[in-house]
Design a protein around this motif. Structure first.
Motif, PDB file in Angstrom:
ATOM      1  N   SER A  29       0.930  -1.065  -0.020  1.00 37.38           N
ATOM      2  CA  SER A  29       0.043  -0.157  -0.057  1.00 37.38           C
ATOM      3  C   SER A  29       0.745   1.151   0.021  1.00 37.38           C
ATOM      4  O   SER A  29       2.100   1.142   0.344  1.00 37.38           O
ATOM      5  CB  SER A  29      -1.004   0.120   1.127  1.00 37.38           C
TER       6      SER A  29
ATOM      7  N   ALA B  83      -4.890   9.361  12.510  1.00 33.23           N
ATOM      8  CA  ALA B  83      -4.772   7.997  12.202  1.00 33.23           C
ATOM      9  C   ALA B  83      -5.959   7.499  11.488  1.00 33.23           C
ATOM     10  O   ALA B  83      -5.906   6.624  10.655  1.00 33.23           O
ATOM     11  CB  ALA B  83      -4.351   7.466  13.461  1.00 33.23           C
ATOM     12  N   LEU B  84      -7.057   7.951  11.951  1.00 31.87           N
ATOM     13  CA  LEU B  84      -8.385   7.379  11.591  1.00 31.87           C
ATOM     14  C   LEU B  84      -8.615   7.744  10.194  1.00 31.87           C
ATOM     15  O   LEU B  84      -8.962   7.196   9.204  1.00 31.87           O
ATOM     16  CB  LEU B  84      -9.635   7.845  12.318  1.00 31.87           C
ATOM     17  N   TYR B  86      -6.114   8.364   7.999  1.00 30.04           N
ATOM     18  CA  TYR B  86      -5.192   7.523   7.113  1.00 30.04           C
ATOM     19  C   TYR B  86      -5.503   6.128   6.836  1.00 30.04           C
ATOM     20  O   TYR B  86      -5.755   5.695   5.873  1.00 30.04           O
ATOM     21  CB  TYR B  86      -3.839   7.607   7.898  1.00 30.04           C
ATOM     22  N   LEU B  87      -6.154   5.740   8.005  1.00 33.67           N
ATOM     23  CA  LEU B  87      -6.590   4.114   7.842  1.00 33.67           C
ATOM     24  C   LEU B  87      -7.829   4.174   6.901  1.00 33.67           C
ATOM     25  O   LEU B  87      -7.818   3.247   5.924  1.00 33.67           O
ATOM     26  CB  LEU B  87      -7.077   3.739   9.302  1.00 33.67           C
ATOM     27  N   CYS B  88      -8.577   5.041   7.160  1.00 33.90           N
ATOM     28  CA  CYS B  88      -9.872   5.324   5.968  1.00 33.90           C
ATOM     29  C   CYS B  88      -9.472   5.289   4.551  1.00 33.90           C
ATOM     30  O   CYS B  88      -9.805   4.544   3.837  1.00 33.90           O
ATOM     31  CB  CYS B  88     -10.773   6.193   6.575  1.00 33.90           C
ATOM     32  N   ASN B  90      -6.439   4.672   3.321  1.00 34.05           N
ATOM     33  CA  ASN B  90      -5.708   3.628   2.707  1.00 34.05           C
ATOM     34  C   ASN B  90      -6.724   2.504   2.517  1.00 34.05           C
ATOM     35  O   ASN B  90      -6.403   1.870   1.277  1.00 34.05           O
ATOM     36  CB  ASN B  90      -4.940   2.952   3.995  1.00 34.05           C
ATOM     37  N   GLU B  91      -7.746   2.240   3.343  1.00 24.29           N
ATOM     38  CA  GLU B  91      -8.759   1.450   2.789  1.00 24.29           C
ATOM     39  C   GLU B  91      -9.572   1.558   1.449  1.00 24.29           C
ATOM     40  O   GLU B  91      -9.614   0.689   0.749  1.00 24.29           O
ATOM     41  CB  GLU B  91      -9.856   0.859   3.905  1.00 24.29           C
ATOM     42  N   SER B 287      -9.590  -5.520   9.032  1.00 22.17           N
ATOM     43  CA  SER B 287      -8.723  -5.136   9.999  1.00 22.17           C
ATOM     44  C   SER B 287      -9.381  -5.143  11.494  1.00 22.17           C
ATOM     45  O   SER B 287      -9.010  -5.458  12.478  1.00 22.17           O
ATOM     46  CB  SER B 287      -8.212  -3.615   9.773  1.00 22.17           C
ATOM     47  N   GLY B 293     -13.741  -3.609   7.656  1.00 15.83           N
ATOM     48  CA  GLY B 293     -12.583  -2.662   7.740  1.00 15.83           C
ATOM     49  C   GLY B 293     -12.827  -1.529   8.552  1.00 15.83           C
ATOM     50  O   GLY B 293     -13.793  -1.495   9.428  1.00 15.83           O
ATOM     51  N   VAL B 294     -11.700  -0.679   9.008  1.00 11.17           N
ATOM     52  CA  VAL B 294     -11.925   0.298   9.854  1.00 11.17           C
ATOM     53  C   VAL B 294     -13.195   1.344   9.194  1.00 11.17           C
ATOM     54  O   VAL B 294     -14.081   1.879  10.037  1.00 11.17           O
ATOM     55  CB  VAL B 294     -10.765   1.238   9.775  1.00 11.17           C
TER      56      VAL B 294
END
Lengths: 239, 331
Positions: A29, B83-84, B86-88, B90-91, B287, B293-294
């Motif tokens: 990624s 961080a939230l 980024y995680l969202c 990224n997914e 995750s 996922g998040v």
């Protein structure tokens, strides 16, 4: 307006962490770019200063993917050395193929092999034909590259042994260029018997690309291909 | 230590914050008991029981990751929201294939970092300016590869990611600039997540008519209406404590807030369902065990966060008594 955009989700989208590190479908990624940059800066520095690493014939590497790098295997330095030659832009789409039974058994070792080396698992115990065909499909679809050592295991004597024919399944009957490479000095620097690498000079010699569109993708074709590749790698050793 | 970085006393001294934390902790303890009773009485089958246990177990960790930074202080809250984001993103990028477009992905990543900085700095103009500047940069940088084929798609995906996961979710972090941020952000989290759970429960109990059978076959009209009513009641009641003494501490001001959270939460959920349907994937990641996922879990926040921010901002304002441009100076 029913014309659709065409989406191409990550091939490993719905895998959990443990499945993902062992999957041949793994894709890096975007956010891995950060740690990969740091990891390669450190690795490059060690290669340059500790092993006085140099490359001959880098111009033979094709500018575009897909391609397959093939080399002799005598130490754990080999994979890093061959990846060193690959352009930074292409490196996240170039996957070394590593032995499933050795590198992907334990989660910690599998995670390192997956995240640092970007390696994909291949089985050494036969039955890998379907797996190799899947890799070939992936290479054609996503334009990625592979690094592999057709000897199948590290040389224990420093002498090259015969190439196995599995590499043929990947490339026989296609235009994909195969680049033979010979790594000099890696056995002296870090043989299988040594616990810690010695500061010996390591040189990578890259040969001219060759493609095997004329060969059939069957048992004979793969055997011929493996034998020819072996000859080409051996020829580089005389450099 | 600086109160922006570490201010646990602020949480301990606020009765409403502590009560919210205790209540959520109590819910986490009671939930497995209820599931156990339901399973024993044969109301739910073994497969469903397993799934509910898994979900509750995941909720335990999610609550830890939500409450710990919010109770700790403003800066940890903002960084946790980053961080939230980024995680969202990224997914989203992995599910749509946008992650293969490196330059756009990197611009979005830098954009999210800048939203985070604007919130930490308490610089509202920059926070808003970024939305259009980064959008423009995505459109501009994507021309440089000289590849017109697929241009609209990749630029659109990049802008979508930036606006919804960076800018919209970033509003949650920006709220941390208010001195009363803890109860407000917790209210948003608790109301949106309970809204999902209300819809799940009322849908299971009374659900008959499907709301959007093509987009999301499991959602029912009864579930949606039940959740909307329950969430509105919850926000009207809880809001009385959260906004005590401010201009919106009246039932007729809090009820619209509840309706906003209830309806936009479910629309956010439908938005993510539409995306998944369009992509042809069931879950957008793996995750969180039991949830997907998040993004599957926090999709409802995307539309809620900016709406609550501006509703409360219009009547009460955010951080009006706080210093601005703390890091960059020149306030």
């Amino acid at each position: 307006m029913d014309k659709k955009f065409e989406f191409d989700p990550a091939t490993d989208l719905n895998l959990t962490f443990k499945q993902r590190i062992r999957s041949v479908l793994r894709e890096r990624s975007v956010f891995s770019l950060g740690y990969i940059l740091v990891w390669w800066m450190v690795t490059r520095a060690i290669m340059r200063f500790y092993f006085r690493f140099s490359i001959v014939g880098r111009e033979h590497l094709p500018a575009t993917l897909p391609f397959v790098l093939v080399g002799n295997h005598s130490s754990h330095l080999d994979v890093v050395s061959l990846l060193f030659a690959v352009h930074t832009k292409q490196r996240d789409r170039v996957f070394p193929l590593a032995a499933e039974d050795h590198f992907f058994k334990r989660t910690l070792s599998a995670a390192f092999t997956a995240y640092a080396i970007n390696a994909l698992p291949v089985s050494r115990q036969g039955g890998g034909i379907a797996a190799m065909q899947a890799l070939r499909e992936r290479m054609l679809k996503h334009k990625c590259g592979f690094v592999l050592f057709p000897e199948g295991t590290r040389s224990r004597t420093g002498e090259m042994s015969a190439f196995k024919s599995g590499v043929g399944i990947l490339v026989a009957g296609t235009d994909i260029p195969v680049i033979p490479c010979y790594l000099k000095g890696a056995f002296q620097a870090f043989p299988a018997s040594a616990k810690f690498p010695r500061p010996k000079k390591v040189t990578l010699i890259i040969g001219e690309p060759v493609s095997f569109a004329h060969l059939e993708n069957n048992k004979e074709g793969c055997a011929t291909l493996a034998a020819e590749l072996e000859q080409r790698v051996r020829a580089l050793a005389l450099f | 230590m600086n109160k922006r970085i570490w201010d646990i006393e602020g949480a301990l001294n606020s009765p409403i914050v502590m009560n919210m934390s205790y209540t959520v902790a109590a819910l986490l303890v009671i939930a497995p008991v209820i599931i156990f009773v339901l399973a024993k009485s044969g109301k739910i089958n073994a497969k469903k029981t397993d799934e509910l246990y898994k979900r509750t177990f995941s909720w335990f960790f999610l609550c830890l990751f939500i409450f710990a930074p919010i109770l700790s202080g403003p800066a940890p809250t903002i960084l946790a929201v980053t961080a939230l984001s980024y995680l969202c993103f990224n997914e989203f990028a992995r599910a749509t294939g946008l992650f293969r477009e490196k330059s756009i992905s990197i611009v979005v990543a830098i954009g999210i970092a800048c939203f985070s900085f604007a919130a930490l700095d308490h610089w509202y103009n920059f926070f808003n300016a970024l939305a259009i500047l980064a959008t423009g940069l995505i459109a501009a940088i994507s021309t440089l590869s000289d590849r017109p084929s697929g241009y609209i798609q990749r630029v659109a995906l990049g802008c979508f990611g930036l606006i919804f996961f960076g800018y919209a979710i970033g509003h949650l972090g920006y709220m941390a600039n208010d001195s009363n941020y803890r109860p407000i952000i917790l209210l948003v989290f608790i109301a949106t997540e309970l809204n999902d759970i209300f819809a799940y429960i009322t849908g299971h109990l009374f659900g008959k008519r499907k709301m959007a059978p093509v987009t999301s076959p499991n959602k029912t009209l009864e579930g949606a209406i039940g959740a909307l009513i329950l969430t509105t009641l919850l926000v009207t009641w809880l809001g009385g404590y959260v906004f005590a003494g401010t201009e919106i501490d009246r039932w007729y001001m809090l009820m619209p807030l509840g309706l906003l959270i209830g309806s936009l939460g479910q629309l956010g959920d439908l938005m993510m369902s539409s995306i998944k349907r369009d992509l042809g994937v069931k879950d957008i990641g793996q995750s969180i065990p039991g949830h997907g996922g998040v993004l599957d879990r926090f999709d409802s926040l995307i539309l809620v966060a900016p709406a609550v921010f501006h509703y409360v901002g219009y009547y009460v304002g955010f951080g009006l008594d706080q210093p601005i441009r703390i890091i960059s100076g020149g306030g």
